[in-house]
Scaffold this motif. Structure first.
Motif, PDB file in Angstrom:
ATOM      1  N   THR A  71     -68.480  70.409  26.166  1.00  0.00           N
ATOM      2  CA  THR A  71     -68.127  71.719  26.730  1.00  0.00           C
ATOM      3  C   THR A  71     -68.375  72.843  25.737  1.00  0.00           C
ATOM      4  N   HIS A  72     -68.026  72.624  24.476  1.00  0.00           N
ATOM      5  CA  HIS A  72     -68.284  73.595  23.408  1.00  0.00           C
ATOM      6  C   HIS A  72     -68.048  72.875  22.085  1.00  0.00           C
ATOM      7  N   PRO A  73     -68.568  73.407  20.977  1.00  0.00           N
ATOM      8  CA  PRO A  73     -68.650  72.606  19.757  1.00  0.00           C
ATOM      9  C   PRO A  73     -67.446  72.660  18.821  1.00  0.00           C
ATOM     10  N   ASP A  74     -66.232  72.814  19.311  1.00  0.00           N
ATOM     11  CA  ASP A  74     -65.061  72.636  18.439  1.00  0.00           C
ATOM     12  C   ASP A  74     -64.972  71.169  18.035  1.00  0.00           C
ATOM     13  N   ALA A  75     -64.548  70.921  16.790  1.00  0.00           N
ATOM     14  CA  ALA A  75     -64.490  69.550  16.284  1.00  0.00           C
ATOM     15  C   ALA A  75     -63.634  68.649  17.155  1.00  0.00           C
ATOM     16  N   SER A  76     -62.556  69.190  17.715  1.00  0.00           N
ATOM     17  CA  SER A  76     -61.639  68.391  18.539  1.00  0.00           C
ATOM     18  C   SER A  76     -62.172  68.122  19.933  1.00  0.00           C
ATOM     19  N   HIS A  77     -63.385  68.564  20.198  1.00  0.00           N
ATOM     20  CA  HIS A  77     -64.047  68.293  21.468  1.00  0.00           C
ATOM     21  C   HIS A  77     -65.355  67.525  21.263  1.00  0.00           C
ATOM     22  N   ILE A  78     -66.113  67.904  20.216  1.00  0.00           N
ATOM     23  CA  ILE A  78     -67.482  67.395  20.085  1.00  0.00           C
ATOM     24  C   ILE A  78     -67.622  66.208  19.139  1.00  0.00           C
ATOM     25  N   ASP A  79     -66.770  66.092  18.121  1.00  0.00           N
ATOM     26  CA  ASP A  79     -66.991  65.060  17.096  1.00  0.00           C
ATOM     27  C   ASP A  79     -66.984  63.652  17.686  1.00  0.00           C
ATOM     28  N   GLY A  80     -66.090  63.390  18.622  1.00  0.00           N
ATOM     29  CA  GLY A  80     -66.020  62.068  19.223  1.00  0.00           C
ATOM     30  C   GLY A  80     -67.231  61.725  20.073  1.00  0.00           C
ATOM     31  N   LEU A  81     -67.947  62.745  20.559  1.00  0.00           N
ATOM     32  CA  LEU A  81     -69.137  62.481  21.365  1.00  0.00           C
ATOM     33  C   LEU A  81     -70.221  61.797  20.547  1.00  0.00           C
ATOM     34  N   GLN A  82     -70.261  62.093  19.248  1.00  0.00           N
ATOM     35  CA  GLN A  82     -71.245  61.413  18.401  1.00  0.00           C
ATOM     36  C   GLN A  82     -70.993  59.910  18.416  1.00  0.00           C
ATOM     37  N   VAL A  83     -69.732  59.515  18.358  1.00  0.00           N
ATOM     38  CA  VAL A  83     -69.372  58.094  18.402  1.00  0.00           C
ATOM     39  C   VAL A  83     -69.746  57.506  19.761  1.00  0.00           C
ATOM     40  N   VAL A  84     -69.469  58.248  20.828  1.00  0.00           N
ATOM     41  CA  VAL A  84     -69.783  57.774  22.178  1.00  0.00           C
ATOM     42  C   VAL A  84     -71.283  57.531  22.327  1.00  0.00           C
ATOM     43  N   VAL A  85     -72.103  58.462  21.863  1.00  0.00           N
ATOM     44  CA  VAL A  85     -73.553  58.310  21.984  1.00  0.00           C
ATOM     45  C   VAL A  85     -74.064  57.185  21.093  1.00  0.00           C
TER      46      VAL A  85
END
Length: 343
Positions: A71-85
């Motif tokens: 949704t937007h690149p705040d660490a508490s939103h985006i950092d976990g997506l790296q793990v998911v991918v």
């Protein structure tokens, strides 16, 4: 059938943290193909990303994700997506690419968390995940998932505002100043109850949060609205697009509403809530309103927000350290009691 899970975002590297974030997983049946679809919207901090991976595998019975949305690149939103991918088979990633919409040099110097965006893109390329930008009009799964905002024009305006603030050292709007949490509010409604509407009309959130992707998912005749950290500008525009697509909110109401920005009072106004949910004591339908809020955060959700939603008949639920499962006609889970979305 659909099921939506809001995983708690309460810690970084296992340590309690008052910073709020989002980690949402969605499992539904595509109408046209009857295929099972899995969508992830944000994934919290990196530690939460591992929990998202295990959750998808355990409860959805797959390692495949059809679509992941940042949704937007705040660490508490985006950092976990790296793990998911990295750890799941993600077919497509929707993420804004600020370097396409402003000077790459300026973005590299002034855009907060650009390294997280670049790292996520590198991982997506390595893993063979397709990448697109989530602007108004993007849709997937025969239109069952639709991006309601932002428009590319609004995003570029908000990005320019962010970069200008960073260059000049200007600070964005402070976050909500209202104290109290949902559990406290529900334990003692009388003590927290406002005699009249507590929200203001002239609130404003930061340009960064306003870039949040707003996503509509439709399943089983129900509308599920996911809002990220958007505020009045983004949500107002998204509401226009919703009504252009489906009709008024009264005739085609929202069944599940992600309360924006973890229940901040700077993201909602009485007029906007009247439009989305219904007027006080005259709701469009029985709406489930879900707040992703850290258990250690005393400021979110704002009691002004929970009060305003309650006055409009919404059933309020907050993560507060616990996963929230909302479902319709989904398989039962041992030890789980779903929040069944009405409407």
């Amino acid at each position: 059938m659909y099921e939506v899970d809001f995983l708690p975002v309460d810690a970084t590297e296992g340590e309690p943290n008052t910073e709020n974030g989002d980690a949402i997983t969605i499992h539904f049946i595509e109408d046209a193909t009857q295929a099972e679809r899995v969508v992830v919207i944000d994934a919290g901090f990196a530690t939460v990303g591992h929990q998202v991976v295990e959750h998808v595998r355990k409860f959805y019975g797959t390692s495949h994700v059809d679509l992941a949305i940042s949704t937007h690149p705040d660490a508490s939103h985006i950092d976990g997506l790296q793990v998911v991918v990295e750890e799941l088979d993600v077919a497509e990633l929707l993420v804004h690419l600020p370097k396409r919409h402003a000077s790459p040099r300026d973005v590299q110097k002034h855009f907060v968390d650009i390294r997280a965006v670049d790292s996520l893109l590198d991982t997506a390329r390595t893993r063979g995940t397709a990448v697109a930008e989530p602007f108004l009009g993007q849709s997937r799964f025969g239109g069952q998932l639709t991006v309601l905002g932002p428009t590319e024009t609004l995003y570029e305006s908000l990005l320019a505002e962010q970069l200008d603030q960073a260059r000049t050292g200007a600070l964005g709007h402070a976050m909500t100043l209202a104290a109290g949490g949902l559990r406290d509010l529900l334990r003692n409604v009388a003590a927290w109850g406002y005699p009249s509407e507590g929200l203001a009309e002239d609130v404003e959130t930061s340009a960064r949060d306003e870039t949040s992707v707003i996503t509509l998912v439709r399943s089983d005749g129900r509308q599920l609205l996911f809002t990220g950290d958007a505020g009045l500008r983004g949500l107002g525009a998204a509401a226009d697009h919703y009504e252009n697509l489906l009709g008024t909110f009264r005739t085609v109401p929202i069944s599940l509403f992600q309360v924006p920005h973890h229940g901040s009072r700077r993201s909602l106004s009485p007029t906007l809530l009247d439009r989305l949910i219904g007027a006080q004591d005259d709701p469009h339908t029985s709406t489930t309103a879900i707040v992703s809020s850290a258990d250690a955060d005393p400021w979110h959700p704002s009691p002004r927000v929970t009060n305003a939603l309650g006055r409009r008949g919404a059933a309020l639920v907050a993560t507060e350290g616990t996963a929230v499962w909302s479902s319709h006609r989904a398989r039962p889970r041992a030890g789980w009691s779903p929040v069944v979305t009405a409407g």
